[in-house]
Design an enzyme around this catalytic site. Structure first.
Site, PDB file in Angstrom:
ATOM      1  N   GLU A  96      -9.078   9.854   5.613  1.00 48.58           N
ATOM      2  CA  GLU A  96      -9.275   8.405   5.592  1.00 48.58           C
ATOM      3  C   GLU A  96     -10.266   7.970   4.513  1.00 48.58           C
ATOM      4  O   GLU A  96     -10.204   6.856   4.010  1.00 48.58           O
ATOM      5  CB  GLU A  96      -9.771   7.913   6.958  1.00 48.58           C
ATOM      6  CG  GLU A  96      -8.746   8.015   8.068  1.00 48.58           C
ATOM      7  CD  GLU A  96      -7.544   7.109   7.815  1.00 48.58           C
ATOM      8  OE1 GLU A  96      -7.725   5.990   7.305  1.00 48.58           O
ATOM      9  OE2 GLU A  96      -6.417   7.536   8.114  1.00 48.58           O
ATOM     10  N   LYS A 106     -15.620   5.034   5.770  1.00 50.93           N
ATOM     11  CA  LYS A 106     -14.477   4.763   6.631  1.00 50.93           C
ATOM     12  C   LYS A 106     -14.421   5.794   7.760  1.00 50.93           C
ATOM     13  O   LYS A 106     -14.554   6.996   7.524  1.00 50.93           O
ATOM     14  CB  LYS A 106     -13.190   4.809   5.810  1.00 50.93           C
ATOM     15  CG  LYS A 106     -12.015   4.101   6.453  1.00 50.93           C
ATOM     16  CD  LYS A 106     -10.862   4.005   5.478  1.00 50.93           C
ATOM     17  CE  LYS A 106      -9.703   3.228   6.071  1.00 50.93           C
ATOM     18  NZ  LYS A 106      -8.569   3.128   5.132  1.00 50.93           N
ATOM     19  N   GLU A 131       0.846  -1.194   0.000  1.00 50.67           N
ATOM     20  CA  GLU A 131       0.000   0.000   0.000  1.00 50.67           C
ATOM     21  C   GLU A 131       0.875   1.235   0.000  1.00 50.67           C
ATOM     22  O   GLU A 131       1.839   1.325   0.763  1.00 50.67           O
ATOM     23  CB  GLU A 131      -0.905   0.070   1.256  1.00 50.67           C
ATOM     24  CG  GLU A 131      -2.045  -0.906   1.324  1.00 50.67           C
ATOM     25  CD  GLU A 131      -2.905  -0.659   2.566  1.00 50.67           C
ATOM     26  OE1 GLU A 131      -2.810   0.434   3.168  1.00 50.67           O
ATOM     27  OE2 GLU A 131      -3.654  -1.568   2.944  1.00 50.67           O
TER      28      GLU A 131
END
Length: 384
Positions: free
Chosen positions: A251, A245, A188
């Site tokens: 986020e 989220k 990621e």
């Protein structure tokens, strides 16, 4: 890459039959039609309770055994993803060290990775390094845009970006424990396009800059200062914004696309720099010419040509479907001109690229200035 969530670690770590059943249901029906190359057992377990981390290696071993029974242990590698919290120190890179509190599970994990030629998977976020330490990390350094260098005082290695620094911190941490054959994979990384009031660096421009520079950096195979020329596998986080989220505004805004499939910002994946997919892509011409629908073409010919352009011609046409941004004005000439010019510009703006069986015609006058055409909008994949 297929992930086994932390919530499933208990059952898979306890019994081999559970791992066998998971592989039978989640992998074997889809392989090899789907190119599955990795299984990540658990995610960022060092951020979870200690009991979760203790299950990772037993679960990995059971999954590996299940793969071996199926004869896939060499084609599908088993590993587990980690956050940078797995390190106790990351600067300077040469002083990188794993957190000793995780030693009880890291030692068997690294033994497993080395034995089975599996990568160490890490989630890297220079954005957080900048956001939380702005007095120590410059924005340009985090975005691959720095014109200056940071010197590792122990090695003399020169760093121009935070990404490389974090990668090498992992490599030096591995080498400190004498694991010199394990490769690092970035599972990621990315940059948010929107944030809370104090997250001033979370903008579409910065997100576009980071990911564009990242792609170029990876494709060029420049490696890192400690591993020059080493090939690196990188996954960009994420494809879509996640509107449910929890946490700060950032986020929910890491995606390349909104949930309705429109682009948050423009980016390409060939390492040549961001391609503007908005109106200018359709109306901009490399040689001062455009391709539009001929006024003398029959309705049937235009339909056939439009159908071909948006399918076999691989033109991105979703935007001219009903309810999409480029649907209006709703006319065959408008939609066909949109598709024709897209194909024409994408294929070298040659005479043959504006043929369309006689339905296309070249013009040296920007059509958006005199014809109602949906040029000023984004393009998407299309099924006609």
């Amino acid at each position: 890459m297929i992930g086994i969530p932390n919530s499933d670690l208990l059952s898979i770590s306890q019994f081999q039959t559970n791992a066998d059943t998971w592989l039978k249901n989640s992998i074997l029906p889809y392989y090899p039609a789907t190119k599955i190359t990795y299984i990540s057992v658990g995610a960022e377990v060092t951020e979870a309770p200690t009991s979760i981390a203790a299950m990772v290696v037993p679960a990995m071993k059971n999954v590996y055994t299940a793969l071996r029974k199926a004869g896939l242990q060499r084609r599908i590698k088993v590993s587990s993803t980690h956050s940078m919290g797995v390190l106790s120190r990351s600067y300077p890179p040469s002083a990188g060290a794993f957190n000793s509190s995780h030693a009880f599970f890291l030692k068997p994990l690294l033994d497993f990775l080395a034995e089975n030629q599996s990568p160490f998977m890490i989630n890297l976020y220079p954005y957080y390094a900048y956001r939380d330490s702005q007095n120590k990390v410059s924005l340009d350094y985090a975005l691959f845009e720095s014109s200056s260098e940071v010197i590792d005082p122990n090695t003399g290695l020169l760093y121009t970006n935070m990404f490389d620094s974090q990668i090498d911190a992992i490599y030096f941490s591995l080498m400190a424990l004498n694991y010199r054959t394990i490769k690092v994979m970035v599972t990621e990384t990315g940059w948010p396009s929107k944030g809370s009031p104090k997250e001033t660096a979370a903008t579409p421009d910065n997100a576009q800059t980071y990911n564009t520079n990242l792609i170029r950096h990876v494709i060029n195979n420049t490696g890192t200062p400690a591993k020059p020329g080493a090939e690196l596998d990188v996954y960009i986080f994420s494809l879509f914004n996640e509107n449910r989220k929890p946490g700060l505004e950032s986020e929910r805004n890491w995606g390349l696309f909104y949930p309705d499939q429109t682009s948050v910002y423009n980016i390409d994946f060939d390492g040549k720099g961001a391609v503007d997919m908005t109106p200018e892509t359709n109306v901009t011409s490399s040689n001062g010419t455009w391709c539009i629908a001929s006024s003398t073409a029959s309705e049937e010919d235009l339909k056939n040509a439009l159908n071909w352009a948006c399918n076999s011609g691989n033109v991105d046409c979703t935007a001219i479907q009903p309810s999409q941004a480029c649907y209006e004005p709703d006319s065959l000439v408008s939609h066909a001109s949109y598709a024709f010019n897209s194909y024409y510009q994408q294929n070298g703006a040659t005479d043959i690229a504006c043929g369309f069986g006689g339905s296309g015609v070249k013009t040296n006058k920007n059509p958006s200035t005199y014809i109602k055409m949906p040029f000023f909008c984004q393009q998407k994949p299309f099924i006609f």
